[in-house]
Design a protein around this motif. Structure first.
Motif, mmCIF file in Angstrom:
data_model
loop_
_atom_site.group_PDB
_atom_site.id
_atom_site.type_symbol
_atom_site.label_atom_id
_atom_site.label_comp_id
_atom_site.label_asym_id
_atom_site.label_seq_id
_atom_site.Cartn_x
_atom_site.Cartn_y
_atom_site.Cartn_z
ATOM 1 N N HIS A 1 13.040 3.589 2.621
ATOM 2 C CA HIS A 1 11.913 4.076 2.941
ATOM 3 C C HIS A 1 10.765 3.969 1.534
ATOM 4 N N TYR B 1 7.758 12.479 -0.469
ATOM 5 C CA TYR B 1 6.556 13.201 -0.508
ATOM 6 C C TYR B 1 7.124 14.555 -1.033
ATOM 7 N N GLU C 1 7.488 8.315 2.730
ATOM 8 C CA GLU C 1 6.468 7.064 3.190
ATOM 9 C C GLU C 1 7.486 6.087 3.830
ATOM 10 N N LYS C 2 6.803 5.879 5.192
ATOM 11 C CA LYS C 2 7.591 4.988 5.932
ATOM 12 C C LYS C 2 7.590 3.577 5.351
ATOM 13 N N ASP D 1 -4.783 6.491 4.107
ATOM 14 C CA ASP D 1 -4.000 7.784 3.570
ATOM 15 C C ASP D 1 -4.608 8.853 4.062
ATOM 16 N N ASN E 1 -2.132 7.503 -1.226
ATOM 17 C CA ASN E 1 -1.111 6.732 -0.798
ATOM 18 C C ASN E 1 -0.096 7.464 0.023
ATOM 19 N N LYS E 2 -0.216 8.634 0.608
ATOM 20 C CA LYS E 2 0.341 9.038 1.462
ATOM 21 C C LYS E 2 -0.140 8.932 3.096
ATOM 22 N N SER E 3 0.457 7.799 3.761
ATOM 23 C CA SER E 3 -0.179 7.272 5.080
ATOM 24 C C SER E 3 0.912 7.497 6.042
ATOM 25 N N PRO F 1 4.092 9.091 7.058
ATOM 26 C CA PRO F 1 5.304 9.910 6.649
ATOM 27 C C PRO F 1 6.351 9.676 7.736
ATOM 28 N N SER G 1 1.645 12.242 12.257
ATOM 29 C CA SER G 1 2.286 12.049 10.891
ATOM 30 C C SER G 1 2.949 13.256 10.731
#
Length: 728
Positions: free
Chosen positions: A140, A144, A166-167, A206, A213-215, A217, A240
């Motif tokens: 991954h 987070y 993050e995937k 995101d 940058n967290k799009s 999860p 998400s």
């Protein structure tokens, strides 16, 4: 009357700031297992983590400190710190196992190329038994660590760890990659499974400000024995996942899922995003929804007996922060009940509703009947006990409780750990035992640290009533408040310069807690007024709703009413009043200098909203522009032409030609919430109208301007700007 003497030399101001910024803030607490000594005495270890500004290293330093609390399960017999604090390096998350025997740590370091590398460690008492390089495994992306999504949860059996990351995305390369010519057909098939041509510059949305940058999860599970990591399947593609924890029997995972269709909008500080409570069964891969799926839900917490889950709920696409319901889901009967409902307006002022986005990680009493929470009550943060069986809400305050604000950090076997602070007392940690129901006033707090009250700062609450002509006809009779700070030692006959602070949001609040900037300004010799205008949290849902469609008018007039009240009741110099506000507080500050152009002598705004319609297409929270202007928001439609005009008429930019007050603007180069083009446009308009204006631009800073160098530079510029223009 003469003006009060101010500390005015830059060297002295910097020394004062350096001194007061060293007080740390308590960030997290965990309570260790109860230990019985050979003589029958009992004690618990309290592990705390703090953060502190380090001006010389230009960073927030994180450190831990431990305490020991001897008790008899009802009373704290003796409490003491165990040694000094110790700095923590690279630790992003940590979590103790249910028994307290193990501890998981997510740590980030740099490799020899300067790239971030994340490790997941498992500690067994005084030794590290697992150290897994998550980056090298490439299962991954980054883990987070934020409050919105982040989780690091032990299974009840202590054999697995659950976390959010993050995937993993396929690698990308150019259509014209030079290496393609040397790849055989078989090799090209293998490469195709690992890389995608032409996707190098595809946008990955995101979750906005503070969650860049967290799009996408993903729920990840580590098998501690084997070291294997699996990414859970079966999560609905339109949500998400975050805030995850294990089901009572370890057969599945519960999580909150936020809808990201048709597109993502800003989530940080925005509790009103469509979401639901989900359960994914690890044995069959089936995922089911456990809550209403047309509201916003968040912060689920499992009871100690593993039978019930409480969580919070509010409406979608209204005010970003609003009064919440507390709901309870029974794991075995599958029944959901409302424990605490929305409070429209309190009749006695003792409880105005729940205003929080996160319950404490551990918030249940030992008997799994009561939940302890903190929420805003007018201009303070107050502890409450909620009986989940009856819905009764009771304040958890002793008769001797100090005035200020209280936040629950942890509870275990009814031993409570809380954080206390006030405008003249930096954060301190206290412990006490939860009394039986009906005897909440009997609680006794014991401080684990000596309180560092700041000499020569006096503060009080003020209640304000809008004049009759400014009453809201839909929501009449609403009062509002402010917190007033002033130096204790004032020479007879002298008058204080006043710094007026409107808060951001607008649906947030100032509470009577430790705040660095107001404290330093007060020590310099200023009075400071923090205004909770109508629309602030903690005064009932009607107060929140009263501001919608009235921004730029009701809130502006409330600010002026509060200041005029202080002129009548406090030793304030009528010609030495200045403004300092950020975000919506900057919006109000710009309005005030435009609508009352002769009144304020200087103004400072940090990332202000100045032009609502211009902000709508560039902010991560486009719904804010509609809702605060009195319109509904939907993904599919845009306001009509007249509505765009109404938005503009509510914006401070329309008053810029009337402004005479010198303005200092501070803008974050990376602000996604209020794009810096708002402040730039206002700055240019001020200059065009011959108004003195100065603009500070902070690279690498977002909406909060919270990096240590930006924050400290910002304060010094604020202080010198005020001193210069008050002198003139």
């Amino acid at each position: 009357m003469a003006a009060a003497q101010l500390i005015s030399k830059p060297k002295d101001i910097a020394a004062l700031y350096r001194d007061l910024c060293q007080f740390p803030s308590l960030s997290s607490v965990s309570i260790g297992p109860e230990v019985t000594t050979q003589y029958g005495g009992k004690y618990s270890n309290i592990y705390t983590e703090w953060s502190q500004r380090d001006l010389d290293r230009n960073e927030q330093v994180k450190f831990c400190r431990q305490y020991i609390v001897f008790h008899d399960n009802n009373t704290v017999v003796y409490a003491s710190a165990c040694g000094n604090g110790s700095e923590i390096k690279g630790e992003l998350l940590s979590s103790e196992s249910p028994s307290g025997a193990l501890k998981a740590v997510l740590r980030e370091t740099k490799n020899k190329n300067g790239e971030d590398v994340q490790f997941l460690e498992v500690w067994d008492r005084n030794r590290k038994v697992k150290n897994i390089n998550l980056t090298a495994l490439e299962k991954h992306g980054k883990v987070y660590e934020d409050e919105q999504f982040g989780s690091l949860s032990w299974s009840h059996s202590e054999t697995h760890l659950l976390y959010i990351a993050e995937k993993k995305r396929p690698k990308t390369k150019s259509f014209f990659d030079a290496g393609d010519s040397a790849v055989t057909i078989e090799e090209e098939d293998e490469c195709a499974r690992k890389t995608v041509k032409g996707d190098q510059f595809v946008l990955h949305e995101d979750w906005g400000e503070g969650l860049v940058n967290k799009s996408v999860p993903a729920l990840c599970v580590l098998d501690i024995e084997s070291g294997n990591i699996s990414v859970l399947e079966g999560i609905p593609s339109h949500v998400s996942p975050g805030q995850a924890f294990w089901s009572p029997d370890d057969t599945g995972v519960l999580f909150v899922g936020w809808w990201h269709s048709p597109y993502r909008v800003g989530l940080k500080y925005c509790a009103n995003r469509r979401s639901a409570l989900f359960f994914v069964d690890l044995t069959g891969g089936k995922c089911e929804t456990l809550s209403c799926d047309s509201s916003a839900v968040f912060s689920p917490r499992l009871s100690p007996d593993k039978c019930r889950i409480v969580y919070l709920k509010c409406g979608v696409f209204g005010p970003h922060q609003q009064c919440c319901q507390m709901l309870m889901y029974d794991w075995y009967t599958k029944v959901t009940s409302t424990v605490v409902d929305i409070v429209q307006r309190s009749t006695d002022g003792q409880f105005e509703g729940i205003y929080t986005t996160l319950l404490a990680p551990f918030c249940w009493s030992a008997d799994s009947q009561r939940v302890i929470m903190d929420t805003v009550l007018h201009s303070q943060q107050v502890l409450f006990v909620v009986d989940t069986m009856t819905g009764k809400v009771t304040a958890l305050q002793s008769k001797e409780s100090s005035p200020g604000s209280w936040k629950i950090m942890a509870i275990d076997r009814d031993l409570l750990v809380v954080r206390f602070s006030s405008p003249n007392c930096p954060s301190t940690v206290k412990v006490g035992f939860l009394p039986p129901a009906g005897r909440e006033e009997d609680i006794t707090w014991v401080s684990l640290e000596e309180e560092n009250s700041i000499a020569d700062i006096d503060w009080s609450y003020k209640t304000h009533k809008p004049p009759q002509e400014q009453e809201n006809t839909q929501y009449p009779g609403l009062d509002f408040e402010s917190i007033f700070l002033k130096p204790q030692s004032i020479l007879p006959g002298s008058q204080l310069p006043l710094v007026v602070y409107p808060h951001g949001g607008p649906h947030s609040t100032f509470v009577s807690e430790w705040m660095l900037f107001p404290a330093v300004l007060c020590k310099m010799g200023f009075a400071v007024q923090l205004v909770n205008y109508r629309g602030s949290l903690g005064f009932g849902q009607q107060s929140v709703m009263s501001l919608l469609g009235k921004v730029g008018d009701q809130d502006v007039k409330d600010m002026q009413t509060a200041v005029l009240h202080s002129l009548q009741t406090e030793p304030v110099h009528p010609h030495k009043i200045v403004l300092c506000g950020g975000s919506h507080g900057g919006f109000l500050s710009c309005h005030l200098i435009g609508q009352y152009p002769e009144f304020y002598k200087a103004c400072i705004v940090r990332n202000p909203v100045t032009n609502i319609p211009a902000m709508a297409g560039s902010t991560d929270i486009p719904d804010w522009c509609n809702v605060e202007s009195g319109l509904t928001f939907s993904y599919e439609t845009l306001p009509e032409a007249a509505q765009w005009g109404d938005m503009l008429n509510k914006s401070p930019i329309i008053y810029v030609s009337k402004v005479k007050t010198p303005v200092l603007l501070m803008l974050g180069a990376e602000d996604r919430r209020v794009p810096n083009t708002q402040g730039l446009e206002y700055y240019k308009a001020l200059r065009a109208h011959g108004v003195e204006a100065r603009l500070l631009w902070y690279p690498g800073n977002n909406h909060s301007l919270a990096k240590v160098d930006a924050e400290s530079d910002g304060f010094m510029n604020i202080a010198l700007w005020l001193l210069r223009h008050l002198k003139e």
